[in-house]
Design an enzyme around this catalytic site. Structure first.
Site, PDB file in Angstrom:
ATOM      1  N   ASP A   1       3.173   5.548   5.682  1.00  0.00           N
ATOM      2  CA  ASP A   1       4.297   4.754   5.170  1.00  0.00           C
ATOM      3  C   ASP A   1       5.546   5.338   5.835  1.00  0.00           C
ATOM      4  O   ASP A   1       5.431   6.072   6.833  1.00  0.00           O
ATOM      5  CB  ASP A   1       4.359   4.846   3.638  1.00  0.00           C
TER       6      ASP A   1
ATOM      7  N   LYS B   1       0.057   4.872  -4.506  1.00  0.00           N
ATOM      8  CA  LYS B   1       1.089   5.262  -3.551  1.00  0.00           C
ATOM      9  C   LYS B   1       1.332   6.757  -3.696  1.00  0.00           C
ATOM     10  O   LYS B   1       1.134   7.309  -4.783  1.00  0.00           O
ATOM     11  CB  LYS B   1       2.404   4.505  -3.828  1.00  0.00           C
TER      12      LYS B   1
HETATM   13  P1  NAD Z   1       9.707   3.436   9.401  1.00  0.00           P
HETATM   14  O1  NAD Z   1      10.013   4.791   8.895  1.00  0.00           O
HETATM   15  O2  NAD Z   1       8.895   3.289  10.621  1.00  0.00           O
HETATM   16  O3  NAD Z   1      11.073   2.625   9.623  1.00  0.00           O
HETATM   17  C1  NAD Z   1      12.065   2.566   8.641  1.00  0.00           C
HETATM   18  C2  NAD Z   1      13.299   1.887   9.222  1.00  0.00           C
HETATM   19  O4  NAD Z   1      14.262   1.766   8.187  1.00  0.00           O
HETATM   20  C3  NAD Z   1      13.964   2.677  10.350  1.00  0.00           C
HETATM   21  O5  NAD Z   1      14.328   1.806  11.404  1.00  0.00           O
HETATM   22  C4  NAD Z   1      15.232   3.236   9.693  1.00  0.00           C
HETATM   23  O6  NAD Z   1      16.306   3.412  10.601  1.00  0.00           O
HETATM   24  C5  NAD Z   1      15.530   2.120   8.719  1.00  0.00           C
HETATM   25  N1  NAD Z   1      16.445   2.542   7.650  1.00  0.00           N
HETATM   26  C6  NAD Z   1      16.370   3.647   6.880  1.00  0.00           C
HETATM   27  N2  NAD Z   1      17.434   3.704   6.058  1.00  0.00           N
HETATM   28  C7  NAD Z   1      18.178   2.615   6.322  1.00  0.00           C
HETATM   29  C8  NAD Z   1      19.407   2.126   5.829  1.00  0.00           C
HETATM   30  N3  NAD Z   1      20.072   2.763   4.860  1.00  0.00           N
HETATM   31  N4  NAD Z   1      19.898   0.967   6.335  1.00  0.00           N
HETATM   32  C9  NAD Z   1      19.233   0.298   7.295  1.00  0.00           C
HETATM   33  N5  NAD Z   1      18.075   0.721   7.812  1.00  0.00           N
HETATM   34  C10 NAD Z   1      17.553   1.868   7.338  1.00  0.00           C
HETATM   35  O7  NAD Z   1       9.025   2.668   8.158  1.00  0.00           O
HETATM   36  P2  NAD Z   1       8.044   1.424   8.206  1.00  0.00           P
HETATM   37  O8  NAD Z   1       6.651   1.926   8.236  1.00  0.00           O
HETATM   38  O9  NAD Z   1       8.498   0.447   9.225  1.00  0.00           O
HETATM   39  O10 NAD Z   1       8.259   0.823   6.738  1.00  0.00           O
HETATM   40  C11 NAD Z   1       9.374  -0.011   6.424  1.00  0.00           C
HETATM   41  C12 NAD Z   1       9.112  -0.702   5.082  1.00  0.00           C
HETATM   42  O11 NAD Z   1       7.907  -1.452   5.181  1.00  0.00           O
HETATM   43  C13 NAD Z   1       8.916   0.220   3.892  1.00  0.00           C
HETATM   44  O12 NAD Z   1       9.376  -0.459   2.730  1.00  0.00           O
HETATM   45  C14 NAD Z   1       7.412   0.364   3.799  1.00  0.00           C
HETATM   46  O13 NAD Z   1       6.967   0.724   2.501  1.00  0.00           O
HETATM   47  C15 NAD Z   1       7.000  -1.057   4.152  1.00  0.00           C
HETATM   48  N6  NAD Z   1       5.635  -1.190   4.625  1.00  0.00           N
HETATM   49  C16 NAD Z   1       5.197  -0.505   5.723  1.00  0.00           C
HETATM   50  C17 NAD Z   1       3.892  -0.686   6.161  1.00  0.00           C
HETATM   51  C18 NAD Z   1       3.381  -0.021   7.396  1.00  0.00           C
HETATM   52  O14 NAD Z   1       2.253  -0.328   7.803  1.00  0.00           O
HETATM   53  N7  NAD Z   1       4.131   0.836   8.049  1.00  0.00           N
HETATM   54  C19 NAD Z   1       3.022  -1.538   5.456  1.00  0.00           C
HETATM   55  C20 NAD Z   1       3.508  -2.228   4.346  1.00  0.00           C
HETATM   56  C21 NAD Z   1       4.817  -2.048   3.937  1.00  0.00           C
END
Ligand code: NAD
Length: 437
Positions: free
Chosen positions: A163, A123
């Site tokens: 991410d 990561k």
């Molecule tokens: P993103 O940046 O697209 O979205 C993040 C979301 O979290 C946003 O809607 C934001 O408003 C919200 N958020 C941030 N702080 C917050 C808070 N305090 N309270 C409520 N909501 C809050 O990120 P993403 O790519 O959707 O990733 C989200 C999670 O999924 C992370 O843990 C990431 O590691 C995991 N993940 C993502 C992927 C991927 O392909 N994007 C793959 C595996 C895991």
């Protein structure tokens, strides 16, 4: 359950950790070590799991639009590569820290092993709020970060992906920078250094929706035995970014009802169900769910207390702590985000009889389609969308079945089961390969 051979705390003490159960990294490692001890994983493998192989920290300057220079701190943690090249996202967020990146890296090792991908776990992160930068600043910062990482990344060595706070454009800049530094023999194949690229530049069809799609496939496999029919079920989402919005869209297309969403800006609710695609468009324009016209605003506490079949945390880590777990009124928590539930939160949910579907399974769709992209780049081919979906469904549902079998075999919860199934595989490969020399 098999009696514990040792306590996780002892392994951490041997490695010189100052025991702190509130620390995200230690919380994750403790759960992993508890699973390792459930299946009597050899002690040397437990020690190997508890610390990453490499921790790279870089500091580099980048010029801001004002003409001033700012110094940035970036991380790349390479946890384990016994199964193949390191793989894992790069996060841009103001709260990124070494322990945070370490926790996410160990989860990548387990995720790749659970799905049986020929990839290891890593990561990366950069301590920056990407929304505070202009596009040009973001490009310069990304190029300098890539240059600072140098040969620590590469298509056969360590392959980053998007991410939180990064996207396909950021991946394109990383690939282009890497290709410019690579020798002539690696220049054209160098784009496989990252996945999650734009389609026009070696990306994979379906990568955008992959994590949400994988979560839907996991739910299709696991919900029936929990007595929930996906069609007609109610659900709520924390986070409406990539994972949250795609999960919302795909589940509502299958007939599930999205009744509430909370993000960094606030929470909204509609008893009639939210229109997932329109909400996604609203979030794009307004940078948050607040102000969406077809819903009422609710408080954080009201959001958690809503009666739903499935609550899906898809935002940041450690959001479901003991207080929030006490409020939750759902039958199932399906983890879209990495490590969204604290150990204390998990205990409370389990006491209340709430089933937790673990992140290493539920969000493995992202890395699985990243693996498909890497394979296509290396063979210079493009798969049609239906092939991506079919192969993703097979991989995720096989991993879900593997998790269920481990839960029966070791008489444990699904998170422990997923870790046991992943560690079994790692343990087997370690015993076949041996430890050098
Ligand atoms: P993103 O940046 O697209 O979205 C993040 C979301 O979290 C946003 O809607 C934001 O408003 C919200 N958020 C941030 N702080 C917050 C808070 N305090 N309270 C409520 N909501 C809050 O990120 P993403 O790519 O959707 O990733 C989200 C999670 O999924 C992370 O843990 C990431 O590691 C995991 N993940 C993502 C992927 C991927 O392909 N994007 C793959 C595996 C895991």
């Amino acid at each position: 359950m098999t009696p514990m051979a040792d306590s996780p705390k002892n392994v951490l003490e041997e490695l010189g950790f100052r025991y702190d159960p509130a620390d995200l990294y230690q919380g994750v490692i403790n759960t992993v070590l508890a699973a390792a001890q459930t299946i009597n994983t050899p002690r040397h493998l437990q020690l190997l799991m508890a610390e990453p192989k490499n921790e790279v920290i870089v500091h580099f300057p980048a010029r801001m639009d004002s003409g001033e220079y700012r110094l940035f701190k970036g991380y790349r943690v390479q946890h384990n590569n016994i199964l193949g090249p390191y793989k894992g996202g790069i996060r841009y967020h103001a709260s990124v820290s070494l322990d945070h990146v370490k926790a996410l890296a160990v989860l990548m090792t387990l995720k790749c092993s659970l799905v049986r991908l020929p990839l290891g776990g890593a990561k990366g992160g950069l301590q920056v709020d990407p929304f505070s930068l202009s596009t040009e600043e973001l490009r310069r910062v990304t190029r300098r970060f890539t240059a600072a990482l140098g040969s620590n990344i590469g298509p056969d060595h360590d392959i980053p992906a998007p991410d939180v706070g990064t996207n396909a454009q950021v991946m394109a800049w990383i690939a282009d920078t890497y290709m410019n530094f690579a020798g002539p023999d690696k220049r054209s194949s160098g784009r496989a250094v990252v996945t999650g690229k734009p389609l026009e530049f070696g990306g994979c069809l379906g990568r955008d929706k992959a994590t949400g799609q994988g979560l839907v496939y996991a739910l299709e496999e696991l919900l029936p035995e929990l007595g929930i029919d996906l069609e007609g079920m109610t659900f709520s989402l924390i986070g409406y970014g990539n994972v949250g919005s795609w999960t919302g869209r795909l589940l509502t297309e299958l007939g599930a009802k999205l009744i509430a969403v909370m993000d960094h800006a606030g929470a909204i609710y509609s008893e009639h169900g939210l229109h997932a695609l329109e909400l996604a468009q609203h979030v794009q324009q307004e940078r948050g769910v607040c102000g969406y016209p077809e819903a009422e605003t609710i408080s954080t506490e009201e959001f958690y207390k809503l009666n739903v079949d499935v609550l899906i945390p898809a935002a940041l880590e450690q959001m479901v702590d003991e207080e929030k777990a006490g409020w939750i009124n759902a039958k199932v928590v399906a983890e879209g985000a990495n490590a969204p539930t604290t150990p204390g939160g998990q205990r409370i949910l389990q006491d209340k009889g709430v089933a937790i579907l673990p992140a290493v399974l539920c969000n493995a769709g992202g890395v699985t389609v990243s693996y498909f992209e890497w394979r296509q780049n290396r063979q210079a081919v493009t798969w049609p969308a239906h092939r991506v979906d079919e192969e993703l469904r097979t991989q995720i549902q096989t991993a879900a079945k593997r998790t269920r079998v481990a839960a029966h075999r070791y008489d444990c919860d699904l998170r422990t089961a997923a870790y046991c199934a992943a560690l079994d595989n790692l343990s087997c490969v370690y015993s076949l390969r041996g430890i050098f020399p």
